[in-house]
Write an enzyme that holds these catalytic residues in place. Structure first.
Site, PDB file in Angstrom:
ATOM      1  N   SER A 146     -24.331 -60.605 -26.814  1.00 21.65           N
ATOM      2  CA  SER A 146     -25.255 -62.179 -27.442  1.00 21.65           C
ATOM      3  C   SER A 146     -25.996 -62.174 -26.986  1.00 21.65           C
ATOM      4  O   SER A 146     -25.403 -63.221 -25.029  1.00 21.65           O
ATOM      5  CB  SER A 146     -24.298 -63.268 -28.428  1.00 21.65           C
ATOM      6  OG  SER A 146     -25.063 -64.531 -28.164  1.00 21.65           O
ATOM      7  N   TYR A 159     -16.977 -67.974 -27.570  1.00 21.76           N
ATOM      8  CA  TYR A 159     -17.745 -66.637 -28.123  1.00 21.76           C
ATOM      9  C   TYR A 159     -18.440 -66.336 -26.848  1.00 21.76           C
ATOM     10  O   TYR A 159     -18.734 -65.429 -26.227  1.00 21.76           O
ATOM     11  CB  TYR A 159     -18.605 -67.050 -29.315  1.00 21.76           C
ATOM     12  CG  TYR A 159     -19.361 -66.252 -29.562  1.00 21.76           C
ATOM     13  CD1 TYR A 159     -19.244 -65.710 -29.844  1.00 21.76           C
ATOM     14  CD2 TYR A 159     -21.304 -66.515 -29.110  1.00 21.76           C
ATOM     15  CE1 TYR A 159     -20.900 -64.334 -31.174  1.00 21.76           C
ATOM     16  CE2 TYR A 159     -22.109 -65.595 -30.101  1.00 21.76           C
ATOM     17  CZ  TYR A 159     -21.928 -65.168 -31.035  1.00 21.76           C
ATOM     18  OH  TYR A 159     -22.644 -63.898 -30.969  1.00 21.76           O
TER      19      TYR A 159
END
Length: 268
Positions: A146, A159
């Site tokens: 990501s 995350y």
């Protein structure tokens, strides 16, 4: 023909988290380029819809419903693909994700769970898949990381840390597995999947995100699927250990979670 380098005819792929979104688009895209595909996620009904699309592309699908938090279940996908199709060439570690949380609400267990879901699952499948790849012509691994693995934003601690770890795992694994197994990753920006359903229904939020994104739009799953195909086909055969940024040009997060400053003098 240069386009022939993007074909994966006769190859076999495993795609995790393939019931919808990026995983589903990737599985179908690989099938349209010639691969047979083993797909896994928690919900069998979602997988079956994707399998139908794979079969409509003229390829075979293997549906394996599983809880992919279970590392044994993830690793078993490699053997299942080998048993069904006789080989394994491509692994796409798409399963992952973590719900945003403020730092003081992110305990150690939550952080470890994020690492487990985003990194340990990938390693379990890679480790199980490599012997099957080496038995034939080698292979390619694509990890879905990501943009938050390289940018900073409030609420993304678990995350972002996990996705940054997955990106560096990619570099290290590529070195260990070269020259016969290539390992790359994609740093994904904001993509309209179920995780961002609220964006599609809130024009103000969507417009704000688009305004921060240099290309002026939110991505769609096929943007990522195309990058996966490039990295896993002969078109990307001289690439390993790299993180391809498919993020619309982002150099800052485009979704502000609105977490406030911590206050001095407040007791925990």
């Amino acid at each position: 023909m240069i386009l022939d380098r993007f074909r994966v005819d006769g190859r076999v792929a495993v795609v995790t988290g393939a019931g919808r979104g990026i995983g589903a688009a990737t599985a179908v895209g690989l099938a349209e380029a010639g691969a047979h595909v083993a797909i896994s996620a928690r919900h069998a009904d979602q997988l079956q819809k994707v399998a139908t699309q794979i079969e409509e592309a003229g390829r075979r699908a293997l549906v394996v419903p599983a809880d992919l938090m279970d590392l044994h279940a993830v690793a078993a996908l490699a053997d299942a693909a080998q048993e069904e199709f006789g080989r394994l060439d491509i692994v796409v570690n798409n399963v992952g994700g973590t719900i945003p949380n403020a730092l003081l609400d992110t305990d150690s267990d939550y952080l470890e769970e994020a690492f487990h879901f985003n990194v340990s699952t990938a390693h379990a499948l890679v480790r199980a898949a490599v012997p099957h790849m080496l038995a034939h012509d080698g292979g390619s691994v694509v990890n879905i990381s990501s943009v938050m693995g390289r940018l900073s934003g409030r609420g993304y601690l678990a995350y972002g840390t996990a996705k940054a770890a997955l990106a560096h795992y990619t570099r290290l694994a590529a070195r260990d597995l070269s020259p016969h197994v290539r390992v790359n990753a994609i740093a994904v920006g904001s993509v309209l999947t179920s995780a961002l359903e609220f964006v599609a229904s809130d024009e103000a939020v969507k417009a704000s995100m688009e305004s921060v994104t240099p290309l002026g739009r939110i991505g769609d799953p096929e943007d990522i699927a195309a990058a996966v195909l490039y990295l896993s086909s002969k078109a990307g055969s001289y690439i390993t250990g790299k993180v391809l940024e498919v993020d619309g040009g982002l150099d800052q997060p485009n979704l502000d979670l609105g977490l406030p400053d911590l206050k001095l003098g407040e007791k925990p």
